[in-house]
Design an enzyme around this catalytic site. Structure first.
Site, PDB file in Angstrom:
ATOM      1  N   GLU A 199      44.645  42.713  45.936  1.00 24.44           N
ATOM      2  CA  GLU A 199      45.052  41.452  46.565  1.00 24.44           C
ATOM      3  C   GLU A 199      44.086  40.332  46.190  1.00 24.44           C
ATOM      4  O   GLU A 199      42.867  40.479  46.287  1.00 24.44           O
ATOM      5  CB  GLU A 199      45.064  41.622  48.090  1.00 24.44           C
ATOM      6  CG  GLU A 199      45.436  40.370  48.859  1.00 24.44           C
ATOM      7  CD  GLU A 199      45.272  40.535  50.358  1.00 24.44           C
ATOM      8  OE1 GLU A 199      45.837  39.715  51.090  1.00 24.44           O
ATOM      9  OE2 GLU A 199      44.583  41.481  50.793  1.00 24.44           O
ATOM     10  N   LYS A 222      54.103  37.786  50.214  1.00 22.74           N
ATOM     11  CA  LYS A 222      53.825  38.431  51.496  1.00 22.74           C
ATOM     12  C   LYS A 222      54.613  37.775  52.618  1.00 22.74           C
ATOM     13  O   LYS A 222      54.583  36.564  52.804  1.00 22.74           O
ATOM     14  CB  LYS A 222      52.320  38.360  51.781  1.00 22.74           C
ATOM     15  CG  LYS A 222      51.868  39.168  52.979  1.00 22.74           C
ATOM     16  CD  LYS A 222      50.346  39.108  53.116  1.00 22.74           C
ATOM     17  CE  LYS A 222      49.851  39.968  54.258  1.00 22.74           C
ATOM     18  NZ  LYS A 222      48.379  39.885  54.409  1.00 22.74           N
ATOM     19  N   CYS A 266      48.369  44.242  51.862  1.00 20.88           N
ATOM     20  CA  CYS A 266      47.349  44.401  52.896  1.00 20.88           C
ATOM     21  C   CYS A 266      47.954  44.779  54.254  1.00 20.88           C
ATOM     22  O   CYS A 266      48.431  45.886  54.457  1.00 20.88           O
ATOM     23  CB  CYS A 266      46.516  43.123  52.993  1.00 20.88           C
ATOM     24  SG  CYS A 266      45.032  43.267  54.023  1.00 20.88           S
TER      25      CYS A 266
END
Length: 490
Positions: A260, A315, A367
């Site tokens: 990430e 995301k 994440c």
């Protein structure tokens, strides 16, 4: 007093605090999974004689014990990386823990308001799962330390592809409540416990099937210092480390993955670096990396591919206080912790297509997203492989990264997919369809992890339906207790 008898409200609160700590011990890195039912039993014992307020207090005490021990890494994030003094960091951590504990206090208060002692072993297990459901989505959600997560290595693990983490929570909670009934010499309780724990032996061990040859993958871990990551020095160091790690790989790879926000800069700034690195890979090799993107006035935390890859992912589940600031007009500039090191992110849409790399469709979770079981199941339905990229540097040397890995392992098991996990400083790993770690890089080192991941096709029952059947079942168990209580009162 024993679990088989009555206990005072004060002792009940102490046992609830203890139970919260035991739940933390049931999860990674301690992995004492058998403590999960014990924790439920300690909270359940004697709750039917409490007033609603006393039951709510017991639930709150359990939540304080759970999050005070299991989410203690929040202090590390605030103090070490949020540049906040220890007293204020302790206060903010305490506020965080006390607030999260309300997700047990309110449901347990409601439980005593609407249910009675008849079939309490069912209705209590149901309210436990509903409290986890509430915590999953309310105020953006925080499904961390769900009871069922600890069972990824237990005999109950085979239930995960059937109903996911919430079914594991329900069975674990039922084991605890039935165990208390057994201690009360209600011998019939032994039969349902045996069924719940022996039935997995009759379930399929594999719900999905190989889609082709294994992919040869390299997962890179840069181990950048979070304190300088977003400075010009950090940008230069990141580019140097990830370039060197990539060029050191052999030419027989199918896929190279950076974590990430591997390069702490926007995609438009990182493109020349990425394209230069990709040009040194063989043509059939795909390079995937986490990256920050700008689209007009909006910023996204995304994953993009180069070489033998196409598509992008943005995301959708953002981290409060990490990627956006709730109540920004009130909190911005008050303390250093609230000053984000990057622009405020915009969430991606919920209907994004999987990436395609090295001839394989890949479902993504960046994440924090990996802790949302249903979000990952949606990605897995059309994917042959699961990918999660993460920056776990914020956890420091706490238990947080190991808890994060355990949740990722359960996502692989729930969906019958291999999962590859590239992180900034650990835990970088490859997980098979049974939730087992087949390869793992050491934490806190700049290194690469080589291994194989097998693309899979077919869907588990959980991938098809998600968690809603378990949530409905939990609600029915609570309603059953409410119905019987209503009749008794009438």
């Amino acid at each position: 007093m024993t679990l088989a008898g009555r206990i005072s409200p004060a002792l009940g609160c102490f046992l609830a605090l203890t139970a919260g700590g035991l739940t933390t011990l049931s999860a990674a890195p301690f992995a004492l999974w058998w403590l999960g039912p014990v924790a439920v039993a300690l909270v359940y014992s004697g709750i039917h004689v409490l007033t609603p307020a006393q039951a709510g207090l017991r639930g709150w005490c359990y939540g304080v014990g759970l999050f005070g021990s299991g989410a203690s890494w929040v202090f590390v994030a605030i103090h070490d990386y949020g540049y906040t003094g220890a007293p204020l960091a302790l206060f903010l951590t305490g506020l965080f823990v006390a607030s999260l504990a309300l997700f047990f206090a309110v449901p347990f208060w409601l439980y005593r308001r609407v249910t009675g002692p008849r079939l309490a072993f069912l209705s209590f297990a149901g309210i436990w799962v509903l409290s986890e459901w509430l915590r999953t989505w309310l105020f953006t959600g925080f499904p961390w330390l769900l009871l069922g997560t600890s069972q990824v290595d237990s005999p109950l693990a085979a239930w995960a592809p059937v109903g996911g983490v919430y079914l594991l929570s329900l069975i674990t909670a039922l084991t605890g409540t039935l165990g208390v009934e057994l201690l009360r010499r209600r011998w019939w309780a032994a039969a349902p416990i045996a069924v719940l724990w022996l039935a997995p032996m009759a379930l399929p061990t594999q719900w999905t099937f190989p889609a082709g040859e294994p992919l040869r993958v390299a997962l890179l871990q840069g181990n950048l210092d979070q304190a300088i990551k977003w400075t010009p020095e950090g940008q230069r160091e990141a580019a140097s480390i990830y370039t060197a790690l990539t060029l050191a790989q052999s030419n027989d790879l199918d896929l190279v993955v950076w974590p990430e926000a591997a390069l702490p800069m926007l995609e438009e700034e990182a493109r020349p670096i990425l394209e230069r690195v990709q040009s040194n890979l063989v043509p059939d090799t795909a390079l995937l990396t986490g990256i920050l993107q700008r689209d007009g006035g909006d910023y996204y935390n995304g994953v993009i591919g180069l070489g033998n890859a196409e598509g992008k992912y943005r995301k959708a589940r953002l981290v409060p206080f990490g990627e956006y600031l709730p109540l920004e007009s009130l909190l911005a500039g008050t303390i250093a912790f609230f000053d984000l090191p990057m622009p405020t992110m915009t969430p991606g849409t919920d209907d994004q297509e999987p990436l395609r790399a090295a001839g394989t469709t890949i479902g993504n979770a960046i994440c924090y997203e990996i802790i949302y079981a249903d979000r990952v199941a949606e990605q897995a339905r059309d994917a042959e492989l699961l990918l999660t990229v993460s920056n776990d540097t914020w956890f420091g040397r706490s238990i947080g990264p190991l808890q994060h890995l355990q949740m990722a392992r359960l996502r692989a098991l729930e969906n019958g997919r291999y999962l590859i996990r590239a992180t900034s400083n650990g835990v970088t790993a490859i997980v098979d369809t049974q939730g087992r770690v087949t390869a793992r890089a050491p934490q806190f080192l700049a290194t690469s992890l080589r291994g194989e991941a097998l693309p899979m096709v077919g869907n588990t029952p959980f991938t098809r339906t998600g968690s809603w059947p378990t949530w409905v079942l939990a609600a029915l168990l609570v309603l059953l207790g409410w119905k019987l209580n209503t009749r008794r009162s009438g």
